[in-house]
Scaffold this motif. Structure first.
Motif, PDB file in Angstrom:
ATOM      1  N   PRO A  52       0.805  -1.223   0.000  1.00  0.00           N
ATOM      2  CA  PRO A  52       0.000   0.000   0.000  1.00  0.00           C
ATOM      3  C   PRO A  52       0.836   1.270   0.000  1.00  0.00           C
ATOM      4  O   PRO A  52       1.918   1.340   0.586  1.00  0.00           O
ATOM      5  N   ALA A  53       0.275   2.276  -0.659  1.00  0.00           N
ATOM      6  CA  ALA A  53       0.797   3.641  -0.612  1.00  0.00           C
ATOM      7  C   ALA A  53      -0.305   4.525  -0.048  1.00  0.00           C
ATOM      8  O   ALA A  53      -1.485   4.179  -0.096  1.00  0.00           O
ATOM      9  N   GLY A  54       0.084   5.673   0.497  1.00  0.00           N
ATOM     10  CA  GLY A  54      -0.896   6.556   1.111  1.00  0.00           C
ATOM     11  C   GLY A  54      -0.871   7.954   0.534  1.00  0.00           C
ATOM     12  O   GLY A  54       0.173   8.436   0.075  1.00  0.00           O
ATOM     13  N   LEU A  55      -2.024   8.613   0.538  1.00  0.00           N
ATOM     14  CA  LEU A  55      -2.143  10.011   0.153  1.00  0.00           C
ATOM     15  C   LEU A  55      -2.483  10.823   1.384  1.00  0.00           C
ATOM     16  O   LEU A  55      -3.402  10.474   2.132  1.00  0.00           O
ATOM     17  N   GLN A  56      -1.736  11.905   1.614  1.00  0.00           N
ATOM     18  CA  GLN A  56      -1.956  12.761   2.767  1.00  0.00           C
ATOM     19  C   GLN A  56      -2.784  13.989   2.381  1.00  0.00           C
ATOM     20  O   GLN A  56      -2.524  14.621   1.362  1.00  0.00           O
ATOM     21  N   ILE A  57      -3.763  14.308   3.233  1.00  0.00           N
ATOM     22  CA  ILE A  57      -4.588  15.501   3.059  1.00  0.00           C
ATOM     23  C   ILE A  57      -4.357  16.386   4.278  1.00  0.00           C
ATOM     24  O   ILE A  57      -4.400  15.906   5.418  1.00  0.00           O
ATOM     25  N   LEU A  58      -4.102  17.673   4.063  1.00  0.00           N
ATOM     26  CA  LEU A  58      -3.880  18.630   5.146  1.00  0.00           C
ATOM     27  C   LEU A  58      -4.890  19.763   5.024  1.00  0.00           C
ATOM     28  O   LEU A  58      -5.243  20.180   3.918  1.00  0.00           O
ATOM     29  N   ALA A  59      -5.342  20.278   6.157  1.00  0.00           N
ATOM     30  CA  ALA A  59      -6.342  21.348   6.175  1.00  0.00           C
ATOM     31  C   ALA A  59      -5.943  22.405   7.196  1.00  0.00           C
ATOM     32  O   ALA A  59      -5.103  22.154   8.068  1.00  0.00           O
ATOM     33  N   PRO A  60      -6.558  23.600   7.125  1.00  0.00           N
ATOM     34  CA  PRO A  60      -6.263  24.619   8.148  1.00  0.00           C
ATOM     35  C   PRO A  60      -6.717  24.160   9.530  1.00  0.00           C
ATOM     36  O   PRO A  60      -7.590  23.286   9.665  1.00  0.00           O
ATOM     37  N   ALA A  61      -6.138  24.750  10.570  1.00  0.00           N
ATOM     38  CA  ALA A  61      -6.510  24.414  11.943  1.00  0.00           C
ATOM     39  C   ALA A  61      -8.016  24.577  12.148  1.00  0.00           C
ATOM     40  O   ALA A  61      -8.636  25.537  11.674  1.00  0.00           O
ATOM     41  N   MET A  62      -8.596  23.601  12.847  1.00  0.00           N
ATOM     42  CA  MET A  62     -10.020  23.545  13.187  1.00  0.00           C
ATOM     43  C   MET A  62     -10.923  23.419  11.954  1.00  0.00           C
ATOM     44  O   MET A  62     -12.126  23.665  12.039  1.00  0.00           O
ATOM     45  N   GLN A  63     -10.349  22.994  10.860  1.00  0.00           N
ATOM     46  CA  GLN A  63     -11.133  22.682   9.658  1.00  0.00           C
ATOM     47  C   GLN A  63     -10.998  21.192   9.335  1.00  0.00           C
ATOM     48  O   GLN A  63     -10.894  20.800   8.179  1.00  0.00           O
ATOM     49  N   ASP A  64     -11.019  20.385  10.389  1.00  0.00           N
ATOM     50  CA  ASP A  64     -10.828  18.941  10.226  1.00  0.00           C
ATOM     51  C   ASP A  64     -11.864  18.322   9.292  1.00  0.00           C
ATOM     52  O   ASP A  64     -11.601  17.304   8.644  1.00  0.00           O
ATOM     53  N   GLN A  65     -13.053  18.914   9.233  1.00  0.00           N
ATOM     54  CA  GLN A  65     -14.097  18.347   8.379  1.00  0.00           C
ATOM     55  C   GLN A  65     -13.671  18.314   6.908  1.00  0.00           C
ATOM     56  O   GLN A  65     -14.144  17.471   6.137  1.00  0.00           O
ATOM     57  N   ARG A  66     -12.784  19.216   6.506  1.00  0.00           N
ATOM     58  CA  ARG A  66     -12.324  19.206   5.117  1.00  0.00           C
ATOM     59  C   ARG A  66     -11.554  17.930   4.796  1.00  0.00           C
ATOM     60  O   ARG A  66     -11.624  17.410   3.680  1.00  0.00           O
ATOM     61  N   LEU A  67     -10.797  17.417   5.776  1.00  0.00           N
ATOM     62  CA  LEU A  67     -10.078  16.154   5.568  1.00  0.00           C
ATOM     63  C   LEU A  67     -11.052  15.039   5.224  1.00  0.00           C
ATOM     64  O   LEU A  67     -10.821  14.242   4.311  1.00  0.00           O
ATOM     65  N   TYR A  68     -12.134  14.992   5.993  1.00  0.00           N
ATOM     66  CA  TYR A  68     -13.101  13.908   5.827  1.00  0.00           C
ATOM     67  C   TYR A  68     -13.908  14.050   4.543  1.00  0.00           C
ATOM     68  O   TYR A  68     -14.254  13.046   3.904  1.00  0.00           O
ATOM     69  N   ALA A  69     -14.197  15.290   4.137  1.00  0.00           N
ATOM     70  CA  ALA A  69     -14.918  15.500   2.890  1.00  0.00           C
ATOM     71  C   ALA A  69     -14.084  15.045   1.696  1.00  0.00           C
ATOM     72  O   ALA A  69     -14.554  14.278   0.838  1.00  0.00           O
ATOM     73  N   VAL A  70     -12.832  15.485   1.642  1.00  0.00           N
ATOM     74  CA  VAL A  70     -11.959  15.102   0.535  1.00  0.00           C
ATOM     75  C   VAL A  70     -11.633  13.617   0.607  1.00  0.00           C
ATOM     76  O   VAL A  70     -11.669  12.902  -0.404  1.00  0.00           O
ATOM     77  N   GLY A  71     -11.333  13.130   1.824  1.00  0.00           N
ATOM     78  CA  GLY A  71     -10.990  11.722   1.982  1.00  0.00           C
ATOM     79  C   GLY A  71     -12.116  10.792   1.572  1.00  0.00           C
ATOM     80  O   GLY A  71     -11.888   9.788   0.888  1.00  0.00           O
ATOM     81  N   ALA A  72     -13.341  11.126   1.968  1.00  0.00           N
ATOM     82  CA  ALA A  72     -14.483  10.255   1.653  1.00  0.00           C
ATOM     83  C   ALA A  72     -14.763  10.233   0.155  1.00  0.00           C
ATOM     84  O   ALA A  72     -15.003   9.166  -0.437  1.00  0.00           O
ATOM     85  N   ALA A  73     -14.733  11.403  -0.468  1.00  0.00           N
ATOM     86  CA  ALA A  73     -15.016  11.466  -1.903  1.00  0.00           C
ATOM     87  C   ALA A  73     -13.953  10.723  -2.703  1.00  0.00           C
ATOM     88  O   ALA A  73     -14.261   9.961  -3.631  1.00  0.00           O
ATOM     89  N   LEU A  74     -12.689  10.930  -2.341  1.00  0.00           N
ATOM     90  CA  LEU A  74     -11.607  10.262  -3.066  1.00  0.00           C
ATOM     91  C   LEU A  74     -11.593   8.768  -2.781  1.00  0.00           C
ATOM     92  O   LEU A  74     -11.350   7.959  -3.688  1.00  0.00           O
ATOM     93  N   GLU A  75     -11.867   8.381  -1.538  1.00  0.00           N
ATOM     94  CA  GLU A  75     -11.931   6.963  -1.192  1.00  0.00           C
ATOM     95  C   GLU A  75     -12.944   6.243  -2.065  1.00  0.00           C
ATOM     96  O   GLU A  75     -12.665   5.165  -2.627  1.00  0.00           O
ATOM     97  N   ALA A  76     -14.134   6.815  -2.197  1.00  0.00           N
ATOM     98  CA  ALA A  76     -15.186   6.186  -3.006  1.00  0.00           C
ATOM     99  C   ALA A  76     -14.773   6.111  -4.472  1.00  0.00           C
ATOM    100  O   ALA A  76     -15.006   5.098  -5.152  1.00  0.00           O
ATOM    101  N   ARG A  77     -14.139   7.165  -4.950  1.00  0.00           N
ATOM    102  CA  ARG A  77     -13.712   7.193  -6.346  1.00  0.00           C
ATOM    103  C   ARG A  77     -12.614   6.167  -6.617  1.00  0.00           C
ATOM    104  O   ARG A  77     -12.645   5.446  -7.635  1.00  0.00           O
ATOM    105  N   LEU A  78     -11.646   6.067  -5.719  1.00  0.00           N
ATOM    106  CA  LEU A  78     -10.567   5.105  -5.910  1.00  0.00           C
ATOM    107  C   LEU A  78     -11.060   3.671  -5.803  1.00  0.00           C
ATOM    108  O   LEU A  78     -10.601   2.782  -6.528  1.00  0.00           O
ATOM    109  N   ARG A  79     -12.014   3.447  -4.908  1.00  0.00           N
ATOM    110  CA  ARG A  79     -12.580   2.098  -4.792  1.00  0.00           C
ATOM    111  C   ARG A  79     -13.240   1.693  -6.107  1.00  0.00           C
ATOM    112  O   ARG A  79     -13.124   0.542  -6.550  1.00  0.00           O
TER     113      ARG A  79
END
Length: 506
Positions: A461-488
């Protein structure tokens, strides 16, 4: 190896487990026992757990089942088992931080995160293996032996939280708690094909968590899917008056964000300084393909420069050892922890020296020496003080980058999992594994690693890192979820499901 009903239960996502528990299709006792059975079978090979608590886990599970049968309103994850990195204090359960120094330490209280897990009615399966005092990138520096990567038993599972990542990747737990000081959640996630999040610094309480570097440490979730990580993140996060660095603000809606499927209009910044040269070809290829999928989801890809990121590792390896030197001074053989008494009538200093020599491993000693030197009279301003100035410049790089992009992305780790023993004799080679993850800890911003596929060279496995501004953790999950579904969808399956069945070793 034949698939059993227990194996079928352990292969559900945490979301599926929660739904089936709520519907009455399964019980928490069945689910917990299924994981305990798998731990008995596979942990001798993997060494993911240092301590397993079947009695405590099953007692919690039965209590949840009784409450559900009685019609009580229960938390979303009630009855879903979880593993806890052995860096968080657990009342009545040994907490070692992977060190001989604390081999027999049984805390008299729970860390805040453990209290929150108990309040969520989640059975705690046990405590997971880790590099000693969280110092390492491979879990080879544990005093209790290395953890093995479920994808290839002769390779590392990342570090310092390799026990948590291996437990999740091998279906020995649906969820696990990790800690991230310079990448210790995200790098293990990358090399085991799992999901790991470092929340914003101060978003999750560190009270009761054994300190490595107090200005860098952050607790976060380990999971197999972005949605699962979001549910555990929600349990762990929130203000804690017992932690002076805890942020008194609402927890971002990470669970809601984990349902995102469209990224139209989102600006995704590619950090020029942490991709390309020096990264394994297969890791870079999967990253480039992920960028194409982000474009397909509607995101705009822009290149950003963070010129001071090149100094991040040097600054980190002055700040971290300095804080570690201070934090680990408490292990003096006088109050708690290992005590070695030399023959004769030794002085307190001689007892302390003997105890620290026997209790600390080589990597811990190396960092204590480095940190003590950096903090010493005549060198403080030249080393520690200068490193803190670089830290400020890195934070400013992030601020400038987030004016151009909503999130930043990079490969999580420069390579896939390396072989056990490959880098234990070369500390610098080991440290370079965190080159992409360290900047987020220095600036306190949140980061997530999701699987980006498997590298062509070794099918790991290889990993992709997503970074967001402080206290904007929800952006990680939005991008991660959309990309996860697309890659699957585009890669023909979920990365973790491609892992080979573990061969049980005698």
């Amino acid at each position: 190896m034949s698939t059993t009903l227990s194996d079928d239960l352990t292969r559900l996502s945490a979301v599926q487990m929660a739904d089936r528990l709520a519907d009455g299709a399964i019980t928490s006792e069945q689910l917990t026992q299924a994981h305990l059975d798998r731990i008995v079978r596979l942990n001798p090979t993997l060494n993911a757990y240092l301590l397993v608590d079947p009695e405590g886990a099953l007692a919690t599970a039965r209590e949840v089942d009784r409450a559900r049968a009685a019609g009580e309103d229960l938390p979303r994850l009630a009855g879903v088992p979880v593993a806890v990195k052995d860096i968080a204090c657990t009342e009545g359960m040994t907490t070692t931080a992977g060190s001989r120094m604390l081999a027999d330490f049984v805390p008299p209280y729970d860390a805040t995160i453990v209290t929150r897990i108990r309040d969520a009615r989640m059975p705690i399966l046990g405590k997971t293996n880790m590099d000693e005092f969280a110092m390492g990138s491979s879990t080879e520096h544990s005093a209790f032996g290395p953890t093995r990567n479920p994808w290839d038993l002769d390779r590392i599972p990342g570090g310092s939280g390799g026990g948590s990542s291996a437990a999740v990747a091998a279906y020995l737990a649906p969820l696990a708690v990790g800690s991230d000081t310079g990448g210790s959640i995200r790098q293990p996630a990358a090399v085991t094909g799992t999901v790991g999040t470092k929340p914003t610094y101060g978003a999750v309480s560190r009270y009761g968590v054994i300190a490595l570097a107090s200005s860098l440490d952050q607790i976060g979730p380990c999971a197999r899917t972005v949605a699962d990580a979001a549910l555990l993140h929600e349990v762990l996060a929130g203000h804690d008056p017992m932690d002076s660095t805890s942020i008194d603000a609402p927890v971002p809606d990470v669970v809601g964000a984990s349902g995102t499927t469209d990224l139209t209009g989102l600006r995704v910044g590619v950090v020029r300084e942490i991709s390309g040269e020096g990264f394994q070809a297969g890791v870079q290829a999967r990253f480039d393909e992920a960028l194409d999928q982000l474009r397909a989801l509607g995101a705009e890809i822009v290149e950003v420069s963070c010129p001071h990121f090149g100094y991040a590792m040097a600054a980190y390896y002055l700040i971290l050892p300095s804080e570690a030197s201070s934090n680990l001074a408490r292990y003096d053989a006088m109050r708690y922890g290992l005590r070695e008494t030399p023959e004769g009538s030794p002085s307190a200093e001689q007892v302390m020296a003997a105890s620290r020599d026997a209790g600390f491993g080589d990597e811990v000693k190396r960092r204590i020496i480095l940190g003590t030197y950096a903090l010493s009279s005549g060198y403080y301003d030249a080393y520690y003080g200068q490193a803190q100035k670089v830290r400020t410049l890195i934070a400013r790089d992030f601020e400038a980058a987030f004016e151009q992009a909503d999130v930043l992305v990079s490969p999580t780790s420069p390579t896939t999992a390396f072989a056990l023993g490959d880098k234990t004799e070369d500390p610098m080679a080991m440290y370079l594994n965190d080159i992409a993850t360290i900047p987020a800890n220095l600036a306190g911003v949140p980061g997530m690693s999701i699987p980006s596929g498997t590298a062509d060279e070794d099918s790991l496995p290889a990993g992709l890192q997503i970074l967001a501004p402080a206290m904007q953790d929800q952006r990680l999950y939005a991008v991660g979820a959309a990309l996860e579904a697309r890659l699957r969808e585009t890669q023909g399956g979920y990365v973790i499901e491609q892992a080979p069945e573990i061969e049980v070793r005698a």
